[in-house]
Every structure is written in structure tokens, then in C-alpha cells.
Design a protein around this motif. Sequence first.
Motif, PDB file in Angstrom:
ATOM      1  N   LEU A   1      71.395  60.166  42.376  1.00  0.00           N
ATOM      2  CA  LEU A   1      70.185  60.770  41.866  1.00  0.00           C
ATOM      3  C   LEU A   1      70.376  62.349  41.296  1.00  0.00           C
ATOM      4  O   LEU A   1      71.197  62.720  42.104  1.00  0.00           O
ATOM      5  N   GLU A   2      69.512  63.308  40.514  1.00  0.00           N
ATOM      6  CA  GLU A   2      69.288  64.681  40.420  1.00  0.00           C
ATOM      7  C   GLU A   2      68.253  65.078  40.221  1.00  0.00           C
ATOM      8  O   GLU A   2      67.383  64.302  39.344  1.00  0.00           O
ATOM      9  N   LEU A   3      67.706  66.621  40.168  1.00  0.00           N
ATOM     10  CA  LEU A   3      67.287  67.125  40.054  1.00  0.00           C
ATOM     11  C   LEU A   3      67.379  68.085  38.865  1.00  0.00           C
ATOM     12  O   LEU A   3      68.624  68.274  38.850  1.00  0.00           O
TER      13      LEU A   3
ATOM     14  N   GLY B   1      50.550  70.116  38.590  1.00  0.00           N
ATOM     15  CA  GLY B   1      50.138  69.753  40.339  1.00  0.00           C
ATOM     16  C   GLY B   1      51.409  69.212  40.702  1.00  0.00           C
ATOM     17  O   GLY B   1      52.558  69.867  40.209  1.00  0.00           O
ATOM     18  N   SER B   2      51.487  68.405  41.790  1.00  0.00           N
ATOM     19  CA  SER B   2      52.926  68.069  42.919  1.00  0.00           C
ATOM     20  C   SER B   2      52.584  66.817  43.516  1.00  0.00           C
ATOM     21  O   SER B   2      51.304  66.573  43.732  1.00  0.00           O
ATOM     22  N   PHE B   3      53.431  66.085  43.635  1.00  0.00           N
ATOM     23  CA  PHE B   3      53.316  65.107  44.107  1.00  0.00           C
ATOM     24  C   PHE B   3      54.888  64.568  44.794  1.00  0.00           C
ATOM     25  O   PHE B   3      55.964  65.726  44.630  1.00  0.00           O
ATOM     26  N   GLU B   4      54.967  63.737  45.318  1.00  0.00           N
ATOM     27  CA  GLU B   4      56.339  63.901  45.931  1.00  0.00           C
ATOM     28  C   GLU B   4      56.761  62.413  46.276  1.00  0.00           C
ATOM     29  O   GLU B   4      56.126  60.985  45.728  1.00  0.00           O
TER      30      GLU B   4
ATOM     31  N   LEU C   1      63.407  62.049  50.927  1.00  0.00           N
ATOM     32  CA  LEU C   1      61.605  62.910  50.688  1.00  0.00           C
ATOM     33  C   LEU C   1      61.895  63.642  49.847  1.00  0.00           C
ATOM     34  O   LEU C   1      62.362  64.813  49.830  1.00  0.00           O
ATOM     35  N   VAL C   2      61.369  63.657  47.735  1.00  0.00           N
ATOM     36  CA  VAL C   2      61.872  64.802  46.780  1.00  0.00           C
ATOM     37  C   VAL C   2      60.239  65.371  46.365  1.00  0.00           C
ATOM     38  O   VAL C   2      59.624  64.557  46.111  1.00  0.00           O
TER      39      VAL C   2
END
Length: 144
Positions: A16-18, A75-78, A89-90
Motif C-alpha cells: 500500500l502507498e500513501l 473531512g476525515s475518515f480511517e 489503520l490509516v
Amino acid sequence: METFIKQYTTTKLTDLELIEIPKIKDSRGNLAVIEKECIPFEIKRVYYLYDVPSDAFRGGHAHKELFQFLIPLSGSFEVRLKDGEEERLVSLNKPDKGLLITPGIWREIENFSSGSVCLVLASDVYDEADYIRNFDEFLLFKGL
């Protein structure tokens, strides 16, 4: 095609990659740009999640061949990710950073903040046959 699918049975969370999305800063506001060099697949489908209650979750599946790129537009989420052996958890909360999810990774999206919008860029059109919606079946797919 079976050989193609088989390669994703070994994907790990380390795949996985951000990815930082290129942006142009300006006194009038920022402009983020996603072009073909930004993500490693051709975009064939775009959709977004919004008005998701904070106690709800989305996802709860894996894909056999589909790549996805998740962007928190607002906004945000995980994103809870599992490869069958490890879990991560990202948190996503900046619209200039997206999460590349490879095939063969279980995902659950949760803890949506009020007003959050999750944009998803996908490598193919919707195909129910590409989904693994049961975690035990996912573990079998991974050979675990």
C-alpha cells in the motif's frame, strides 16, 4: 486470467502507498491535480462516499484485480486494512494525500467526520465478480 489473479494473493500491507497529490499553491486557494503519472493505473471509474454517519462503516470487502485510490476531499475518515496476517489503520484527512489500495487487501472505511467526502478512483468499472465480501473467503483467496 487465473495467473493474473494469483499474483494478488500474495499482496501485503507493505504494497500500500500513501501518495502525495501534486498541488499548486495560490493566495486564492490550492489546486490539486491528478494526472496519469500520479497513480499507477488508468482511471475507469470514479465515485464518492458522503453523508456517512460517524458510527457507520463502508467497504468490508477486498478485490481480486481492482486497484483503488482513496482521497479525503473533505473531512476525515480511517481505513482499516488487512492482508490476512497483519492489520493497519490509516487516517486520511488531507485532500492532497491519497491511499493506493492494491488488489488482495481487505478494507473497511470508518470513523467518518461530519461533512467528510471520500473520493475513490478505480482501475475498472464495477464488476461484482471481482469482490470478495466474506472475510473467510478472503483468507482462502490469500491461501491462509
